[in-house]
Write a protein that holds these residues in place. Structure first.
Motif, PDB file in Angstrom:
ATOM      1  N   LEU A 211     -21.620  -0.283 -22.719  1.00 23.16           N
ATOM      2  CA  LEU A 211     -22.984  -0.553 -23.163  1.00 23.16           C
ATOM      3  C   LEU A 211     -23.175   0.003 -24.565  1.00 23.16           C
ATOM      4  CD1 LEU A 211     -25.852  -1.461 -22.229  1.00 23.16           C
ATOM      5  CD2 LEU A 211     -26.173   0.862 -21.354  1.00 23.16           C
ATOM      6  N   ALA A 212     -23.597  -0.851 -25.487  1.00 21.97           N
ATOM      7  CA  ALA A 212     -23.956  -0.345 -26.816  1.00 21.97           C
ATOM      8  C   ALA A 212     -25.054   0.694 -26.619  1.00 21.97           C
ATOM      9  CB  ALA A 212     -24.442  -1.485 -27.708  1.00 21.97           C
ATOM     10  N   LEU A 213     -24.900   1.856 -27.226  1.00 16.82           N
ATOM     11  CA  LEU A 213     -25.821   2.965 -26.954  1.00 16.82           C
ATOM     12  C   LEU A 213     -27.270   2.537 -27.194  1.00 16.82           C
ATOM     13  CD1 LEU A 213     -26.146   5.966 -26.249  1.00 16.82           C
ATOM     14  CD2 LEU A 213     -26.101   6.443 -28.704  1.00 16.82           C
ATOM     15  N   PRO A 214     -28.097   2.514 -26.146  1.00 16.49           N
ATOM     16  CA  PRO A 214     -29.502   2.119 -26.345  1.00 16.49           C
ATOM     17  C   PRO A 214     -30.330   3.312 -26.830  1.00 16.49           C
ATOM     18  CG  PRO A 214     -28.837   1.957 -24.007  1.00 16.49           C
ATOM     19  CD  PRO A 214     -27.817   2.778 -24.727  1.00 16.49           C
ATOM     20  N   ARG A 215     -31.563   3.011 -27.245  1.00 22.66           N
ATOM     21  CA  ARG A 215     -32.430   4.132 -27.621  1.00 22.66           C
ATOM     22  C   ARG A 215     -32.673   5.013 -26.398  1.00 22.66           C
ATOM     23  NH1 ARG A 215     -37.678   1.913 -26.230  1.00 22.66           N
ATOM     24  NH2 ARG A 215     -37.495  -0.327 -26.228  1.00 22.66           N
ATOM     25  N   PRO A 216     -32.989   6.288 -26.659  1.00 16.30           N
ATOM     26  CA  PRO A 216     -32.930   7.292 -25.597  1.00 16.30           C
ATOM     27  C   PRO A 216     -33.645   6.939 -24.291  1.00 16.30           C
ATOM     28  CG  PRO A 216     -33.170   8.368 -27.724  1.00 16.30           C
ATOM     29  CD  PRO A 216     -33.245   6.893 -27.987  1.00 16.30           C
ATOM     30  N   ARG A 217     -34.891   6.467 -24.361  1.00 16.68           N
ATOM     31  CA  ARG A 217     -35.592   6.206 -23.098  1.00 16.68           C
ATOM     32  C   ARG A 217     -34.940   5.053 -22.348  1.00 16.68           C
ATOM     33  NH1 ARG A 217     -41.490   5.265 -24.102  1.00 16.68           N
ATOM     34  NH2 ARG A 217     -41.382   4.529 -21.956  1.00 16.68           N
TER      35      ARG A 217
ATOM     36  N   VAL B 104     -22.047  -5.080 -22.997  1.00 16.62           N
ATOM     37  CA  VAL B 104     -23.435  -5.476 -23.292  1.00 16.62           C
ATOM     38  C   VAL B 104     -23.834  -4.883 -24.636  1.00 16.62           C
ATOM     39  CG1 VAL B 104     -25.825  -5.361 -22.493  1.00 16.62           C
ATOM     40  CG2 VAL B 104     -23.978  -5.539 -20.819  1.00 16.62           C
ATOM     41  N   GLY B 105     -24.362  -5.713 -25.485  1.00 18.30           N
ATOM     42  CA  GLY B 105     -24.698  -5.304 -26.845  1.00 18.30           C
ATOM     43  C   GLY B 105     -26.009  -4.546 -26.956  1.00 18.30           C
ATOM     44  N   PRO B 106     -26.366  -4.173 -28.187  1.00 16.74           N
ATOM     45  CA  PRO B 106     -27.603  -3.426 -28.432  1.00 16.74           C
ATOM     46  C   PRO B 106     -28.801  -4.373 -28.570  1.00 16.74           C
ATOM     47  CG  PRO B 106     -26.457  -3.760 -30.491  1.00 16.74           C
ATOM     48  CD  PRO B 106     -25.614  -4.438 -29.414  1.00 16.74           C
ATOM     49  N   GLU B 107     -30.006  -3.806 -28.634  1.00 16.91           N
ATOM     50  CA  GLU B 107     -31.169  -4.588 -29.062  1.00 16.91           C
ATOM     51  C   GLU B 107     -30.795  -5.219 -30.401  1.00 16.91           C
ATOM     52  OE1 GLU B 107     -34.248  -4.781 -27.362  1.00 16.91           O
ATOM     53  OE2 GLU B 107     -33.238  -3.609 -25.822  1.00 16.91           O
ATOM     54  N   GLY B 108     -31.032  -6.494 -30.540  1.00 15.55           N
ATOM     55  CA  GLY B 108     -30.654  -7.162 -31.781  1.00 15.55           C
ATOM     56  C   GLY B 108     -29.263  -7.772 -31.709  1.00 15.55           C
ATOM     57  N   GLY B 109     -28.480  -7.363 -30.702  1.00  8.95           N
ATOM     58  CA  GLY B 109     -27.207  -8.027 -30.449  1.00  8.95           C
ATOM     59  C   GLY B 109     -26.038  -7.478 -31.253  1.00  8.95           C
ATOM     60  N   PHE B 110     -24.856  -7.950 -30.894  1.00  9.38           N
ATOM     61  CA  PHE B 110     -23.663  -7.662 -31.674  1.00  9.38           C
ATOM     62  C   PHE B 110     -23.734  -8.446 -32.977  1.00  9.38           C
ATOM     63  CE2 PHE B 110     -21.899  -7.194 -27.299  1.00  9.38           C
ATOM     64  CZ  PHE B 110     -21.470  -5.883 -27.418  1.00  9.38           C
ATOM     65  N   ILE B 111     -23.053  -7.970 -34.002  1.00  7.34           N
ATOM     66  CA  ILE B 111     -22.852  -8.814 -35.186  1.00  7.34           C
ATOM     67  C   ILE B 111     -21.665  -9.727 -34.884  1.00  7.34           C
ATOM     68  CG2 ILE B 111     -23.859  -7.097 -36.752  1.00  7.34           C
ATOM     69  CD1 ILE B 111     -20.980  -6.418 -37.647  1.00  7.34           C
ATOM     70  N   PRO B 112     -21.589 -10.867 -35.588  1.00  7.90           N
ATOM     71  CA  PRO B 112     -20.530 -11.840 -35.272  1.00  7.90           C
ATOM     72  C   PRO B 112     -19.124 -11.230 -35.308  1.00  7.90           C
ATOM     73  CG  PRO B 112     -22.161 -12.838 -36.727  1.00  7.90           C
ATOM     74  CD  PRO B 112     -22.527 -11.398 -36.609  1.00  7.90           C
ATOM     75  N   TRP B 113     -18.845 -10.342 -36.249  1.00  5.73           N
ATOM     76  CA  TRP B 113     -17.518  -9.718 -36.336  1.00  5.73           C
ATOM     77  C   TRP B 113     -17.200  -8.961 -35.043  1.00  5.73           C
ATOM     78  CZ3 TRP B 113     -16.043  -4.483 -36.292  1.00  5.73           C
ATOM     79  CH2 TRP B 113     -14.699  -4.233 -36.625  1.00  5.73           C
ATOM     80  N   GLU B 114     -18.214  -8.294 -34.494  1.00  8.22           N
ATOM     81  CA  GLU B 114     -17.995  -7.536 -33.256  1.00  8.22           C
ATOM     82  C   GLU B 114     -17.684  -8.467 -32.086  1.00  8.22           C
ATOM     83  OE1 GLU B 114     -20.872  -3.698 -34.350  1.00  8.22           O
ATOM     84  OE2 GLU B 114     -21.707  -5.435 -33.284  1.00  8.22           O
ATOM     85  N   VAL B 115     -18.432  -9.571 -32.015  1.00  8.49           N
ATOM     86  CA  VAL B 115     -18.151 -10.548 -30.951  1.00  8.49           C
ATOM     87  C   VAL B 115     -16.721 -11.056 -31.092  1.00  8.49           C
ATOM     88  CG1 VAL B 115     -18.793 -12.791 -29.966  1.00  8.49           C
ATOM     89  CG2 VAL B 115     -20.576 -11.245 -30.783  1.00  8.49           C
ATOM     90  N   ASP B 116     -16.328 -11.379 -32.318  1.00  7.49           N
ATOM     91  CA  ASP B 116     -14.965 -11.892 -32.548  1.00  7.49           C
ATOM     92  C   ASP B 116     -13.920 -10.880 -32.093  1.00  7.49           C
ATOM     93  OD1 ASP B 116     -16.028 -14.177 -33.564  1.00  7.49           O
ATOM     94  OD2 ASP B 116     -15.742 -13.643 -35.676  1.00  7.49           O
ATOM     95  N   LYS B 117     -14.127  -9.626 -32.438  1.00  9.13           N
ATOM     96  CA  LYS B 117     -13.156  -8.594 -32.057  1.00  9.13           C
ATOM     97  C   LYS B 117     -13.052  -8.468 -30.537  1.00  9.13           C
ATOM     98  CE  LYS B 117     -11.335  -5.779 -34.437  1.00  9.13           C
ATOM     99  NZ  LYS B 117      -9.931  -5.825 -34.951  1.00  9.13           N
ATOM    100  N   LEU B 118     -14.179  -8.573 -29.856  1.00 11.17           N
ATOM    101  CA  LEU B 118     -14.170  -8.448 -28.389  1.00 11.17           C
ATOM    102  C   LEU B 118     -13.485  -9.660 -27.757  1.00 11.17           C
ATOM    103  CD1 LEU B 118     -17.777  -6.995 -28.033  1.00 11.17           C
ATOM    104  CD2 LEU B 118     -15.681  -5.823 -27.320  1.00 11.17           C
TER     105      LEU B 118
END
Lengths: 237, 237
Positions: free
Chosen positions: A83-89, A194-208
């Motif tokens: 999980l992409a680190l979400p905001r604390p709450r 699972v990505g962060p709010e706002g999503g992965f950037i395209p480069w990150e999706v490609d790497k995964l």
């Protein structure tokens, strides 16, 4: 709290457990209105669960007979959640949801759209994380403590750690617009990213994807991270 | 906010919309750093969505050209959710989750284990409820406003209202220990009944089953209401 989870430090021997922390004592007093002689649902961390008898209850201590615990915890969900680190709450709630749903391995990952400050949050203290895992276990009547690891670098995780994880697991990356719908009812070991709010950037999706993950979506709706985590895990379960 | 939802009062005519409330203006300023000429994702309540141009932006008003909105909202989830009224904070989140997941009809139901005080909560004010529905729609890029009704009597709901709802829907009551697993991927109109923290009392389950609902479970884990709502809706989707 549908189960009182006993940690290793609470155990006196195989037959007795002593609870001393204010949170569980307050719960016994306020919710259970506990009195000596009551039977309650107890579980030993990473062990068995069942009904146990409250032998003594004082303001600062509760003593349980745990010799009758014979039930195995519910089956784990064979999903390693990345999980992409979400905001604390949202992190706190996501940990509770994922734990309640049976996740046993969880990696918190850095990605471009994770705010740097989130890595400084006190919610990442081991004790804080453990607290939310305990709440999830107590909710779901489970005893098997999940393992949470931090991956503060995206590239080292994807290049060094992910290949070995995927050697024995099917990898899925959940991202809007991916070609396949998220599969249902997988029984095989799975790694879900699972990505962060706002999503992965395209480069990150490609790497995964390059690392061997399959891209999946949950339909046209964009969900908050905590909703998406529960929705995806429920679909995989 | 993945979409700026325009209410009927915001519309000047078919081509212009004027936003004046502090919440959306602050979002435009702080998140979008909006300037005249920007294009943003907009949607008209119960209407179309798409990209629209910000014509003017002032501290107290933003004026949009909405003549280019041509996209239909995402398909609704054909599930009427009947939810035992949760405690206020969980109600807020459950409304947002259910709306983001595409629920369009929601009944908040009284049951034995719903605390009486919850019915006095300011969270039940129409404006408060609407606020959470709007947040769910904005999150999911949807424009179709759900309808929320209050059923303050369990027996009148089950005896008078439920039969007509079930005339055109399959009814499911989610309750631990029911014989069948919750079905996956239902495309037909469905009514899903979810109990309160602590669950339905046996008499309530019997009444719901007698009315024609099928009892379903999500496995041995006991989930918090908001987790259960998302997990069930995701499984039905």
């Amino acid at each position: 709290m549908n189960l009182i989870l006993l940690s290793p430090e609470d155990l006196e021997n195989g037959r007795l457990a002593r609870v001393r922390d204010p949170r569980r004592l307050a719960h016994l007093r306020d919710v259970h209105r506990a009195r000596a002689g009551d039977t309650l649902t107890l579980g030993v961390e990473n062990g068995l669960l069942g009904r146990g008898t409250l032998l003594e209850y004082h303001n600062d201590e509760a003593l349980f007979d745990i010799s009758g615990l014979e039930e195995a915890p519910p089956p784990a969900l064979p999903v390693h959640l990345v999980l992409a680190l979400p905001r604390p709450r949202m992190l706190a709630r996501s940990l509770e949801h994922a734990t309640a749903l049976g996740v046993k391995s969880l990696t918190l990952l850095n990605t471009r759209r994770v705010e740097k400050s989130y890595w400084q949050s006190p919610e990442l203290d081991a004790e804080k994380i453990r607290h939310h895992l305990v709440l999830g276990l107590e909710q779901a009547r489970d005893t098997q403590m999940p393992e949470v690891t931090l991956a503060k670098g995206f590239r080292p995780f994807v290049e060094d750690r992910l290949p070995e994880l995927l050697a024995s697991r099917r990898g899925l990356v959940a991202h809007p617009g991916m070609p396949a719908a998220c599969p249902r009812g997988v029984n095989e070991p799975t790694l879900l990213v699972v990505g962060p709010e706002g999503g992965f950037i395209p480069w990150e999706v490609d790497k995964l994807l390059e690392a061997g993950c399959q891209g999946v979506h949950l339909g046209p709706r964009i969900l908050r991270v905590e909703t998406a985590v529960t929705a995806l895990l429920s679909r995989l379960a």
